[in-house]
Design a protein around this motif. Structure first.
Motif, PDB file in Angstrom:
ATOM      1  N   ALA A 300       0.848  -1.187   0.000  1.00 50.56           N
ATOM      2  CA  ALA A 300       0.000   0.000   0.000  1.00 50.56           C
ATOM      3  C   ALA A 300       0.888   1.244   0.000  1.00 50.56           C
ATOM      4  O   ALA A 300       1.886   1.297   0.729  1.00 50.56           O
ATOM      5  N   ARG A 301       0.521   2.218  -0.807  1.00 50.39           N
ATOM      6  CA  ARG A 301       1.302   3.448  -0.894  1.00 50.39           C
ATOM      7  C   ARG A 301       0.875   4.470   0.145  1.00 50.39           C
ATOM      8  O   ARG A 301       1.667   5.302   0.584  1.00 50.39           O
ATOM      9  N   VAL A 306      -8.288  -2.417   1.706  1.00 53.00           N
ATOM     10  CA  VAL A 306      -8.078  -3.663   0.974  1.00 53.00           C
ATOM     11  C   VAL A 306      -9.376  -4.459   0.994  1.00 53.00           C
ATOM     12  O   VAL A 306      -9.891  -4.789   2.071  1.00 53.00           O
ATOM     13  N   THR A 307      -9.899  -4.744  -0.193  1.00 54.24           N
ATOM     14  CA  THR A 307     -11.143  -5.501  -0.330  1.00 54.24           C
ATOM     15  C   THR A 307     -10.827  -6.841  -0.990  1.00 54.24           C
ATOM     16  O   THR A 307     -10.171  -6.878  -2.045  1.00 54.24           O
ATOM     17  N   ILE A 308     -11.278  -7.923  -0.374  1.00 52.50           N
ATOM     18  CA  ILE A 308     -11.008  -9.272  -0.878  1.00 52.50           C
ATOM     19  C   ILE A 308     -12.324  -9.911  -1.286  1.00 52.50           C
ATOM     20  O   ILE A 308     -13.264  -9.971  -0.487  1.00 52.50           O
ATOM     21  N   VAL A 341      -8.279  -9.289  -5.178  1.00 52.05           N
ATOM     22  CA  VAL A 341      -7.907  -8.292  -4.177  1.00 52.05           C
ATOM     23  C   VAL A 341      -7.890  -6.914  -4.831  1.00 52.05           C
ATOM     24  O   VAL A 341      -7.292  -6.724  -5.895  1.00 52.05           O
ATOM     25  N   THR A 342      -8.556  -5.952  -4.193  1.00 56.76           N
ATOM     26  CA  THR A 342      -8.573  -4.559  -4.642  1.00 56.76           C
ATOM     27  C   THR A 342      -7.997  -3.685  -3.545  1.00 56.76           C
ATOM     28  O   THR A 342      -8.463  -3.733  -2.399  1.00 56.76           O
ATOM     29  N   VAL A 343      -6.972  -2.888  -3.882  1.00 55.87           N
ATOM     30  CA  VAL A 343      -6.355  -1.954  -2.948  1.00 55.87           C
ATOM     31  C   VAL A 343      -6.726  -0.548  -3.372  1.00 55.87           C
ATOM     32  O   VAL A 343      -6.301  -0.076  -4.432  1.00 55.87           O
ATOM     33  N   ILE A 350      -6.412   2.915  -7.629  1.00 58.05           N
ATOM     34  CA  ILE A 350      -6.804   1.528  -7.346  1.00 58.05           C
ATOM     35  C   ILE A 350      -5.815   0.579  -8.005  1.00 58.05           C
ATOM     36  O   ILE A 350      -5.380   0.803  -9.150  1.00 58.05           O
ATOM     37  N   GLN A 351      -5.439  -0.456  -7.302  1.00 57.64           N
ATOM     38  CA  GLN A 351      -4.684  -1.553  -7.899  1.00 57.64           C
ATOM     39  C   GLN A 351      -5.406  -2.863  -7.618  1.00 57.64           C
ATOM     40  O   GLN A 351      -6.009  -3.043  -6.552  1.00 57.64           O
TER      41      GLN A 351
END
Length: 855
Positions: A300-301, A306-308, A341-343, A350-351
């Motif tokens: 994480a920057r 964080v969504t899983i 996984v969405t960060v 978003i990554q």
């Protein structure tokens, strides 16, 4: 109070403390001492001259029952029953006096049946006695070779039976008779996160709430898991993940589930369904006979969310600080199926990446098996209607080398059959299986598509070389093969007039997870990777990550390199170097950690981070972190603050970050509420299987080894993370309790069902503790071992050495009776009067005084 226990060591201490004049007396020499004094014989027990315990002519204490070792007074005591070191029950046990004056446990017929005897090897007299009308059996009379010892301190009866008369049981075995279904209870586990961010003059707010709720009644457990997502300008949406009722069936080592849940994914990939499932439960087996959610890692920057997701459903969402993160506490949702996984960063960027989820070498012990039967409908929000799902799988250990498995899936116009085996070898475990599937499609010339899928897997665990779980799996599918989810999506597309060419059909897939320790303190490396290509899609999915970690003195450092394909098909590389060093001596608690990292990706973006994190307070209930970050390409510098407080009732988190053109803040709350007939209990921990501790008057006592977990003012505490079907020891630390409260026991063991809420009651004795140094009216000490009673006839203490009485009494003023025999000359009384005690205040000291015991 617990029954009095007199050990031989105690007697030796008493002899050593006698006056020198008495020790010099000829009566203590071997030549003139009575022939029975001090003799120790395994058959007849030890006999003691009472002169060692009484220096008066008022009479001696009857010690005959202690001549047979530590003993108790006849009566009924609630105690654990241990057979050859294995706990088998907790019962009210009757102790009866035998003709030789020894006191022995008398076991009921049900207690004897709970012992795993090999009845073919028992003497005929044993079985004949059980057929009689007798209700209570002294074990020594039934089986002379058996030994029993009662530990009054632990309230435990330890029975030793020669192994010849016992069936062999596996290590870790807990009898199903000890499994506890728990009490009727309601469960509400919650996780709430709120976020607000302002970027380039625009403000957006969002919130997430997840619940894991349940209701237990008897052996039926209702569970509901869901999440609520809210975003400003878009509104909120609640999504139900699972709603089902489950009941364990110990006779078949399995469980039935009715409602919405997920298949186990041990043979086929995990699917969400609505229906009925009958499945085996490995945890019911002894721990030594049991045959994986993965760890999610990322970078994480900023303060990020964080969504899983699995199968498009959110299964977890957490806020993380800047830097590398690791999430290793996912609720299991099956043995297979990719995690998405969405960060989401604080500045809105978003990554996305995926984590492969598979356990490929399903080896089982010889004779053991797993099964799974499902009848219901597929749950998939992307489909226009529900499709039937029928599934049956079976795995069985054929020998030490081979495990065979297979399964069948079916729906409207679809079926799939799989057969395979796993092989254990000296170089690792291999698995191979083949699946055949047929799908009826109107758009195909033959109205159907059929094909095969072949999979090879490898797994190896080498503790001697520090290897962790290593998995490699390759699957190849022919052009006509479709797995269940692909098939129903193709059928659904046809039903809605869409082309099935947009439905991606996997061609080959490879995933690997390896962790290997290097020799001579060279550290550890790990590799995780996943790639998949398609018959009807040009680009392939690709993601892999390599890492190296080591430490030098107090400095720990890591190097991670990853490569993945982004959403537009371009490849991205990312490299991270990080190190950590404690800011203080490691043998001290709450030592802060300094972390620093360098990060660079293939887009030319690079950055540096420096942070300090740590914990504070009793039980480390506070934690904090501050991080400074600088990135190029116009991102600039930023700062992030994070804090956490684990209170006795809830876990609270907060974060704030600011940088170029943005600000972000978040707050979270998590924990569990338990409701049962005794009241409402709150805990900062989440879980599914709990123990409610009830210890009236023991407010503030620490429970277990969990941070912040203490008995509340109402005498309750909720202990999380119990291991189902295993004996869990729940300990209350009495340190810090007021002197006027005494715990009758500080430890209990319980083996709960999965999902149970068990109730453990710790009896407390409240009263004023007294230490009275007393003498007889002629100046001599009161005999050692004499019993002390209050005016109501309650046994409140025992006379110790030098005439000291320790007693716990109810009244501030009373007269205590001291008895060391039935004769009037073997009794006396002592009165006490305590100073007035402040109302509502804890007693912080022991009351001491001296008095004469009047005969």
């Amino acid at each position: 109070m617990p029954p009095f226990k007199l050990s031989r060591l105690t007697l030796l201490i008493l002899v050593a403390s006698l006056p020198v004049e008495l020790l010099a007396d000829d009566t203590l020499t071997q030549d003139t001492a009575p022939s029975t004094a001090g003799a120790m014989d395994d058959e007849q027990g030890a006999q003691f001259d009472p002169i060692f315990l009484s220096q008066t002519q008022r009479g001696n204490i009857d010690l005959t029952r202690f001549e047979h070792g530590a003993s108790v007074l006849p009566g009924i005591y609630k105690a654990d029953i241990s057979i050859n070191g294995l706990l088998v029950g907790n019962e009210n046990i009757q102790f009866t006096e035998q003709p030789d004056r020894s006191v022995q446990p008398c076991l009921t017929r049900d207690m004897l049946k709970s012992i795993d005897f090999n009845y073919d090897k028992l003497p005929a007299s044993f079985n004949d006695a059980l057929k009689s009308d007798q209700t209570c059996f002294p074990l020594k009379a039934l089986l002379p070779q058996a030994q029993s010892e009662f530990d009054s301190g632990l309230q435990q009866l330890n029975i030793t039976v020669p192994q010849l008369y016992m069936n062999n049981t596996a290590r870790g075995y807990v009898s199903p008779a000890l499994w506890d279904k728990g009490v009727p209870a309601g469960i509400l586990g919650y996780s709430i996160n709120g976020n607000t961010q302002r970027s380039r003059g625009q403000t957006s707010n969002s919130a997430f709430g997840g619940i894991n709720s349940g209701l237990n009644v008897g052996g039926w457990y209702l569970r509901h898991n869901g999440s609520y997502n809210w975003q400003e300008n878009y509104g909120g949406h609640y999504e139900s993940l699972n709603t089902y009722v489950q009941r364990d069936i110990p006779a078949i080592m399995g469980r039935v589930i009715v409602g919405e849940s997920n298949t186990q994914g041990q043979v086929f990939d995990t699917l969400a369904y609505r229906g009925v499932e009958l499945l085996s439960e490995d945890r019911m087996l002894p721990s030594s006979q049991r045959g994986y959610a993965p760890t999610v890692r990322g970078i994480a920057r900023t303060n990020a969310r964080v969504t899983i997701r699995q199968n498009g459903r959110v299964i977890n969402e957490v806020n993380v600080p800047p830097g590398a993160f690791e999430i290793n506490d996912l609720y299991p949702t099956g043995y297979g199926g990719t995690l998405d996984v969405t960060v989401t960063e604080a500045d809105g960027s978003i990554q996305n990446f995926s984590v492969p989820f598979a356990s490929v070498a399903n080896l089982l012990r010889p004779g053991s098996h797993r099964y799974n039967l499902v009848a219901g409908k597929l749950r998939d929000n992307n489909l226009s209607k529900d499709y039937a799902l029928y599934q049956a799988t079976y795995q069985r250990g054929m020998s030490n080398l081979i495990t065979s498995y297979g399964g069948l899936q079916a729906s409207q116009n679809y079926y799939s059959l799989q057969l395979g085996s796993a092989l254990s070898t000296a170089i690792g475990a291999f698995s191979a299986d083949v699946s055949h599937a047929r799908t009826h499609l109107n758009s195909e010339p033959t109205n159907r598509m059929s094909g095969e899928s072949y999979q090879l897997g490898y797994s190896k665990f080498l503790p001697e070389t520090k290897s962790s779980l290593s998995i490699a799996a390759y699957r190849f599918s022919t052009s006509g093969y479709m797995d269940f989810q692909t098939a129903v999506r193709a059928q659904d597309a046809e039903a809605n007039g869409l082309s099935i060419k947009n439905i991606r059909r996997p061609k080959s897939r490879f995933n690997v997870t390896v962790s290997q320790g290097l020799p001579d303190r060279w550290g550890q490396i790990y590799v995780t990777g996943y790639t998949q290509d398609y018959w009807n899609y040009g680009n392939s999915d690709l993601q892999y990550q390599m890492g190296y970690s080591n430490s030098y003195k107090m400095v720990t450092y890591n190097l991670t390199a990853g490569r993945s394909r982004n959403g537009v098909g371009a490849m991205e590389n990312n490299v991270l170097f990080s190190l950590s060093v404690p800011l203080g001596r490691q043998d001290r608690s709450n030592v802060p950690q300094l972390t620093a990292s360098l990060n660079r990706n293939s887009n030319g973006q690079s950055g540096q981070q420096v942070g300090v994190s740590g914990s504070a307070g009793e039980d480390s209930r506070y934690s904090y972190g501050v991080t400074g970050t600088n990135y190029n390409q116009g991102i600039g510098s930023s700062m992030a603050l994070n804090g956490q407080f684990r209170s006795p009732v809830s876990n609270m988190t907060a974060g704030y970050s600011t940088g170029r053109n943005y600000q972000s803040a978040s707050a979270g709350l998590s924990g569990t509420l338990l409701a049962y007939q005794g009241g409402l209990v709150m805990t900062p921990y989440s879980g599914d299987t709990f123990a409610i501790v009830e210890a009236k008057g023991a407010a503030g006592a620490k429970v277990g080894n969990y941070s912040g977990l203490r008995v509340d003012r109402w005498g309750h505490a909720a202990v999380p993370y119990l291991n189902p079907y295993e004996l869990n020891e729940i300990i209350i630390d009495p340190k810090g309790l007021p002197y006027d409260v005494e715990l009758q026991s500080t430890s209990q063991k319980v083996a709960p069902y999965a999902g149970a809420v068990v109730h453990l009651k710790y009896n407390t004795q409240q009263g004023y503790p007294l230490l009275i140094t007393t003498t007889l009216s002629d100046g001599g000490p009161v005999p050692f071992g004499a019993s002390v009673f209050d005016s109501k006839g309650n046994n409140v203490g025992t006379v110790g050495q030098m005439g000291q009485i320790y007693a716990r009494v109810e009244n501030e003023r009373d007269q205590l009776s001291v008895k060391w025999g039935q004769d009037g000359a073997q009794q006396c009384s002592v009165s006490y009067l305590m100073p007035p005690q402040p109302k509502g205040k804890r007693m912080e000291s022991l009351m001491r005084f001296a008095s004469v015991c009047q005969g």
